[in-house]
Design a protein around this motif. Structure first.
Motif, PDB file in Angstrom:
ATOM      1  N   ASP A  67      90.429  -3.043 -28.563  1.00 50.49           N
ATOM      2  CA  ASP A  67      90.071  -2.713 -27.178  1.00 50.49           C
ATOM      3  C   ASP A  67      88.567  -2.586 -26.944  1.00 50.49           C
ATOM      4  O   ASP A  67      88.135  -2.327 -25.832  1.00 50.49           O
ATOM      5  N   ASP A 110      88.689  -2.901 -23.073  1.00 46.90           N
ATOM      6  CA  ASP A 110      89.919  -3.403 -22.480  1.00 46.90           C
ATOM      7  C   ASP A 110      90.899  -2.245 -22.339  1.00 46.90           C
ATOM      8  O   ASP A 110      91.472  -1.784 -23.318  1.00 46.90           O
ATOM      9  N   PHE A 111      91.073  -1.768 -21.103  1.00 49.81           N
ATOM     10  CA  PHE A 111      91.959  -0.630 -20.850  1.00 49.81           C
ATOM     11  C   PHE A 111      93.421  -0.961 -21.101  1.00 49.81           C
ATOM     12  O   PHE A 111      94.232  -0.073 -21.276  1.00 49.81           O
ATOM     13  N   GLY A 112      93.761  -2.252 -21.126  1.00 47.94           N
ATOM     14  CA  GLY A 112      95.157  -2.656 -21.315  1.00 47.94           C
ATOM     15  C   GLY A 112      95.501  -3.059 -22.733  1.00 47.94           C
ATOM     16  O   GLY A 112      96.629  -3.451 -23.011  1.00 47.94           O
ATOM     17  N   PRO A 114      96.601  -2.957 -26.633  1.00 46.82           N
ATOM     18  CA  PRO A 114      97.571  -2.095 -27.337  1.00 46.82           C
ATOM     19  C   PRO A 114      96.897  -1.100 -28.264  1.00 46.82           C
ATOM     20  O   PRO A 114      95.838  -1.251 -28.713  1.00 46.82           O
TER      21      PRO A 114
END
Length: 114
Positions: A67, A110-112, A114
């Motif tokens: 992320d 990247d907040f999305g 995993p």
């Protein structure tokens, strides 16, 4: 490890006589990127009529986690299009300016992821 290569050619078919998007204007782009472990090196060369003209973009990414990436990039364009000091959008773009360069360092989160 992976190598990514891409190319694009486009040509405008419009009723516009001048400026970006004029009838017959063309854009050509070539991109290459190479991943090795957590490192990515990427480069792009483009030639876009009436919007940047000859453009060079070179970048490096380091993936610290899935992320979080750190990056450094150099971007140069012959005629100013994307690089401008004005923030008024397309209406305030400096079409008569002559080129520019940018060096940027930063991070992407990247907040999305995993």
């Amino acid at each position: 490890d992976a190598l990514y290569v891409g190319a694009k050619y486009e040509q405008h078919d419009s009723k516009i006589d001048s400026g970006y998007g004029a009838d017959g204007d063309a854009a050509m782009n070539f991109y290459a990127g190479y991943n090795i472990g957590k490192h990515t090196i990427k480069g792009m060369i483009a030639d876009v009529d009436n919007y940047g003209e000859t453009i060079y973009h070179l970048g490096y990414d380091y993936r610290h986690r899935d992320d979080l990436k750190f990056f450094a990039e150099v971007y140069s364009e012959e005629e100013t299009a994307a690089i401008t000091t004005k923030y008024g959008g397309l209406a305030e773009t400096c079409w008569s300016c002559s080129g520019g360069q940018v060096f940027a360092v930063g991070l992407r989160y990247d907040f999305g992821a995993p």
